[in-house]
Design a protein around this motif. Structure first.
Motif, PDB file in Angstrom:
ATOM      1  N   UNK A  63       0.840  -1.193   0.000  1.00 32.53           N
ATOM      2  CA  UNK A  63       0.000   0.000   0.000  1.00 32.53           C
ATOM      3  C   UNK A  63       0.880   1.249   0.000  1.00 32.53           C
ATOM      4  N   UNK A  64       0.372   2.356  -0.546  1.00 32.47           N
ATOM      5  CA  UNK A  64       1.178   3.581  -0.613  1.00 32.47           C
ATOM      6  C   UNK A  64       1.142   4.346   0.696  1.00 32.47           C
ATOM      7  N   UNK A  69       2.495  12.536   2.733  1.00 32.36           N
ATOM      8  CA  UNK A  69       3.393  12.023   3.762  1.00 32.36           C
ATOM      9  C   UNK A  69       4.844  12.093   3.277  1.00 32.36           C
ATOM     10  N   UNK A  70       5.758  12.730   4.033  1.00 33.56           N
ATOM     11  CA  UNK A  70       7.170  12.750   3.635  1.00 33.56           C
ATOM     12  C   UNK A  70       7.731  11.334   3.580  1.00 33.56           C
ATOM     13  N   UNK A  71       8.686  11.108   2.713  1.00 26.32           N
ATOM     14  CA  UNK A  71       9.300   9.787   2.579  1.00 26.32           C
ATOM     15  C   UNK A  71      10.565   9.651   3.405  1.00 26.32           C
ATOM     16  N   UNK A  72      11.027  10.737   3.968  1.00 22.18           N
ATOM     17  CA  UNK A  72      12.228  10.703   4.799  1.00 22.18           C
ATOM     18  C   UNK A  72      11.938  11.385   6.134  1.00 22.18           C
ATOM     19  N   UNK A  88       9.439   7.862   8.580  1.00 21.64           N
ATOM     20  CA  UNK A  88       8.297   8.185   7.726  1.00 21.64           C
ATOM     21  C   UNK A  88       7.810   6.978   6.946  1.00 21.64           C
ATOM     22  N   UNK A  89       8.726   6.143   6.481  1.00 20.65           N
ATOM     23  CA  UNK A  89       8.365   4.960   5.701  1.00 20.65           C
ATOM     24  C   UNK A  89       9.240   3.793   6.141  1.00 20.65           C
ATOM     25  N   UNK A 198       0.494   4.849   6.910  1.00 16.92           N
ATOM     26  CA  UNK A 198      -0.543   4.385   6.000  1.00 16.92           C
ATOM     27  C   UNK A 198      -1.914   4.344   6.678  1.00 16.92           C
ATOM     28  N   UNK A 199      -2.264   5.437   7.324  1.00 17.33           N
ATOM     29  CA  UNK A 199      -3.554   5.509   7.990  1.00 17.33           C
ATOM     30  C   UNK A 199      -4.703   5.378   6.999  1.00 17.33           C
ATOM     31  N   UNK A 200      -4.616   6.069   5.892  1.00 19.15           N
ATOM     32  CA  UNK A 200      -5.695   6.013   4.912  1.00 19.15           C
ATOM     33  C   UNK A 200      -5.819   4.615   4.305  1.00 19.15           C
TER      34      UNK A 200
END
Length: 352
Positions: A63-64, A69-72, A88-89, A198-200
């Motif tokens: 999932x995205x 959302x920042x990736x870093x 962040x990820x 990934x709340x959404x």
């Protein structure tokens, strides 16, 4: 008085009409309408369900991240043990219990798991055979801190743990505990989604599951069937109320429950012991049994041969099914989907 059974021909037609291709949940392919229940063995008269479960698509595709959302960098996440600054990820995840892995699997990130509790690596086959190959990091209640440190995680996910253990784990990586009460399994899953950015996606998983459950309930006319849930432990049988994990899934499908199982919580638990001399509270139009470990299996097999058990209406009517304890006990969306698949072939079925 339980609801009147419909004729077997009508039941077969109803089950055959069910759309079994539920997204994110694997179902047996090419089922013939006459095969209401697909089993290869029995336990004390109960048809065993799920032996041929297809787990190839149990875990979702990745999932995205949440939009924007920042990736870093890191972000703060509030949870039951406090606050943690989480990447962040996250790329390297350790899970401390089966519910945490179910959540990661539902979000499509299980391949990022670099360590899992022994309960995960040893049992939950419904998530796929690859789960058994994950590096073990001790028991859920007693994690191996050194093994977790060697796994070099950037986040650790679990339901609950002792304060001293939490302190040790937090010294290795941000540790997020989401709670262990199955009554609130949906909220706990969303917390995992938040911890992974990934709340959404987590909310979409729950929405899709809710839609699938409602659709299945309509197809099965589930409100006409009073479904009993019985779990055998070493101490004897228990029945589950509406607030247990499996009880909630039955509620999502719209299935009725026997009068004695319409409670939510008794003495702080969503289950209640059954008097072995009078097991009437365990009866229903259909009974789903499962067993807590080998001791529960032996106790259940013994009791299910007694006259008191054999006199229950669902047992006499051959509407008795044995389901997998891991699936019906692990509070998570992948397990919930697997229960839907089990119900597809059994809620209106016969065990012969």
């Amino acid at each position: 008085m339980f609801s009147v059974h419909r004729s077997r021909a009508v039941l077969v037609a109803a089950v055959a009409a069910v759309t079994t291709a539920l997204a994110g949940c694997s179902t047996p392919p090419d089922d013939d309408a006459s095969e209401i229940v697909r089993t290869t063995t029995r336990i004390a008269g109960a048809s065993v369900v799920g032996i041929d479960r297809d787990t190839s698509t149990a875990c979702a595709l990745p999932s995205p991240l949440d939009p924007g959302q920042p990736t870093t960098g890191t972000r703060p996440v509030l949870h039951t043990a406090g606050r943690s600054d989480v990447p962040a990820d996250p790329q390297r995840i350790v899970v401390l219990d089966p519910a945490a892995l179910d959540a990661v699997c539902a979000l499509g990130l299980w391949e990022r798991v670099v360590g899992a509790s022994a309960e995960v690596t040893g049992r939950p086959e419904y998530l796929g055979h690859g789960i058994g190959e994950l590096p073990p990091v001790g028991a859920a209640g007693n994690p191996d801190v050194a093994a977790i440190e060697r796994a070099q995680p950037d986040v650790i996910l679990g339901s609950s743990t002792a304060p001293d253990v939490y302190a040790s784990l937090s010294g290795i990586a941000p540790t997020v505990l989401v709670g262990s009460d199955p009554v609130f399994w949906r909220e706990q899953f969303v917390r995992v989604g938040e911890a992974l950015g990934r709340t959404e996606a987590a909310r979409r998983v729950l929405d899709d599951y809710a839609t699938a459950a409602r659709d299945l309930g309509r197809e099965l006319v589930s409100s006409q069937t009073q479904a009993s849930i019985v779990r055998f432990t070493a101490d004897g049988p228990t029945v589950e109320g509406t607030a247990s994990f499996a009880g909630q899934v039955l509620g999502d499908v719209g299935a009725a429950r026997p009068p004695a199982q319409r409670f939510a919580v008794v003495d702080g638990q969503p289950w209640q012991a059954v008097d072995t001399e009078d097991p009437a509270p365990a009866d229903g139009d259909v009974i789903f049994v499962r067993f807590a470990g080998e001791d529960g299996l032996e106790a259940g097999k013994d009791y299910m041969q007694t006259d008191e058990w054999l006199d229950l209406g669902a047992v006499r009517d051959l509407r008795l099914f044995s389901v997998t304890d891991d699936v019906w006990s692990t509070p998570g969306p992948v397990a919930a989907r697997a229960i839907l698949t089990d119900l597809t072939y059994t809620l209106n079925g016969y065990s012969n």
